[in-house]
Design a protein around this motif. Sequence first.
Motif, PDB file in Angstrom:
ATOM      1  N   ASN A 295      45.063  55.063  43.468  1.00 31.36           N
ATOM      2  CA  ASN A 295      44.594  54.262  44.599  1.00 31.36           C
ATOM      3  C   ASN A 295      43.809  53.615  44.080  1.00 31.36           C
ATOM      4  O   ASN A 295      43.188  51.874  44.516  1.00 31.36           O
ATOM      5  N   ALA A 296      42.954  53.364  42.553  1.00 29.67           N
ATOM      6  CA  ALA A 296      42.307  52.798  42.087  1.00 29.67           C
ATOM      7  C   ALA A 296      43.730  51.575  41.896  1.00 29.67           C
ATOM      8  O   ALA A 296      43.025  50.462  41.946  1.00 29.67           O
ATOM      9  N   ALA A 297      44.337  51.761  41.335  1.00 36.47           N
ATOM     10  CA  ALA A 297      45.263  50.614  41.125  1.00 36.47           C
ATOM     11  C   ALA A 297      45.424  49.707  42.676  1.00 36.47           C
ATOM     12  O   ALA A 297      45.753  48.492  42.197  1.00 36.47           O
ATOM     13  N   LEU A 298      45.358  50.290  43.233  1.00 36.74           N
ATOM     14  CA  LEU A 298      45.654  49.477  44.784  1.00 36.74           C
ATOM     15  C   LEU A 298      44.253  48.568  45.252  1.00 36.74           C
ATOM     16  O   LEU A 298      44.181  47.952  45.264  1.00 36.74           O
ATOM     17  N   VAL A 299      43.556  49.414  45.263  1.00 32.98           N
ATOM     18  CA  VAL A 299      42.569  48.507  45.155  1.00 32.98           C
ATOM     19  C   VAL A 299      42.031  47.589  44.256  1.00 32.98           C
ATOM     20  O   VAL A 299      41.672  46.556  45.000  1.00 32.98           O
ATOM     21  N   ASP A 300      42.481  47.697  42.980  1.00 30.75           N
ATOM     22  CA  ASP A 300      42.429  46.721  42.382  1.00 30.75           C
ATOM     23  C   ASP A 300      43.358  45.539  42.682  1.00 30.75           C
ATOM     24  O   ASP A 300      42.633  44.262  42.215  1.00 30.75           O
ATOM     25  N   CYS A 301      44.861  45.716  42.877  1.00 28.91           N
ATOM     26  CA  CYS A 301      45.350  44.795  43.608  1.00 28.91           C
ATOM     27  C   CYS A 301      44.689  44.566  44.850  1.00 28.91           C
ATOM     28  O   CYS A 301      44.663  43.159  44.491  1.00 28.91           O
ATOM     29  N   PHE A 302      44.755  44.929  46.026  1.00 26.69           N
ATOM     30  CA  PHE A 302      43.640  44.551  46.963  1.00 26.69           C
ATOM     31  C   PHE A 302      42.692  42.932  46.724  1.00 26.69           C
ATOM     32  O   PHE A 302      42.503  42.788  47.420  1.00 26.69           O
ATOM     33  N   SER A 303      41.818  44.270  45.985  1.00 22.43           N
ATOM     34  CA  SER A 303      41.061  42.955  45.422  1.00 22.43           C
ATOM     35  C   SER A 303      41.166  41.691  44.763  1.00 22.43           C
ATOM     36  O   SER A 303      40.714  40.841  45.189  1.00 22.43           O
ATOM     37  N   ARG A 304      42.103  41.403  43.912  1.00 22.91           N
ATOM     38  CA  ARG A 304      42.685  40.642  43.536  1.00 22.91           C
ATOM     39  C   ARG A 304      43.059  39.789  44.663  1.00 22.91           C
ATOM     40  O   ARG A 304      43.037  38.220  44.503  1.00 22.91           O
ATOM     41  N   VAL A 305      44.373  40.054  45.127  1.00 20.91           N
ATOM     42  CA  VAL A 305      44.816  39.043  45.959  1.00 20.91           C
ATOM     43  C   VAL A 305      44.738  38.527  47.612  1.00 20.91           C
ATOM     44  O   VAL A 305      45.211  37.784  48.073  1.00 20.91           O
ATOM     45  N   LEU A 306      43.646  39.533  48.145  1.00 22.20           N
ATOM     46  CA  LEU A 306      42.762  39.738  48.979  1.00 22.20           C
ATOM     47  C   LEU A 306      42.387  38.686  49.109  1.00 22.20           C
ATOM     48  O   LEU A 306      41.012  39.137  48.423  1.00 22.20           O
ATOM     49  N   PRO A 307      41.205  37.769  50.026  1.00 23.73           N
ATOM     50  CA  PRO A 307      40.107  37.237  50.253  1.00 23.73           C
ATOM     51  C   PRO A 307      39.441  37.646  50.579  1.00 23.73           C
ATOM     52  O   PRO A 307      39.018  38.598  51.454  1.00 23.73           O
TER      53      PRO A 307
END
Length: 307
Positions: A295-307
């Motif tokens: 989940n941490a990896a997914l949140v980090d990913c969303f933080s990078r790519v979603l506005p």
Amino acid sequence: MRLQVIDLDGSVAGQEPLRRRFGTGEASCIDAADLAARLRIVASRGAVAGLLERLAVGGRDGGGPPVYFYGSGDFHHLTALFLRTVSAPVTVVHFDNHPDWVRFPATVNCGAWVNRALELPQVRKVVTIGPCSDDLVRPEWQFANLRAVEAGRMALFPWRHAPSRVWRRYNSAASFRQEGGHLHWRNLAEEDWSGFLDELMTAIPTEAVWLTIDKDVLGRDEAVTNWDQGQLKLAHLIAAIERLAAGRFVVGVDVCGDWSEPRFSDPFRAALAFFDHPPRLRPTAEDLAINARANAALVDCFSRVLP
């Protein structure tokens, strides 16, 4: 993005990095534990109405697309409820070890939610990526909605699966070819992942996409769930999210697939869980920490790519 935890089963609200984001205001938590027993496996109308009301109140603050974490895959049918809030034509990109395409019974349940989504006028297509499960063994006997696949409303790309025995003609599609009484699926495990993602982008008919992720699509070394699990790697999943966010407008995301003890207030749901779930798992704290890392990896990913 608007990061929200729907706390149904206690599996995600205490995890880092979600918990620390509550304190900073980067995430919010919607308490729905009292609805969980009536939402798990099969959703009752009253529980659905109660959850939608709380989402309407809890989701008012902040801009950007909603990103929901909500616990066990037993609740994956909530995706069909989230999609009700989307007004633009949308394609659902679905990562899962199960196709969730059962036509009967026609209820809001975790094995049939894809059909509830396809009933919404704004949902143009569902693309399912990653199944390895037995749902593809004699799928007609399991009430699979293969007609939607034939019609192009649904596309299914297993990670790895043997041909499926069928009795009806379904011709061929981007994800399979029919030879006699068998559907021969493309096995993504044998393909170049980057090349598949390029192809995926051309197959999405809308500018808007909704991403729904059940972590049982991952192997047991990267997730611990209530269900049998697939073989997709977390790195592949993150690469797909990045590619989709770069090429389309992500209007929302939901993530399930954390483990929690199934708790029911009625024998009907308890029986369904008993027969559908694999042998009961008793994960250790170390096992559950695997989910927190994913989940941490997914949140980090969303933080990078979603506005």
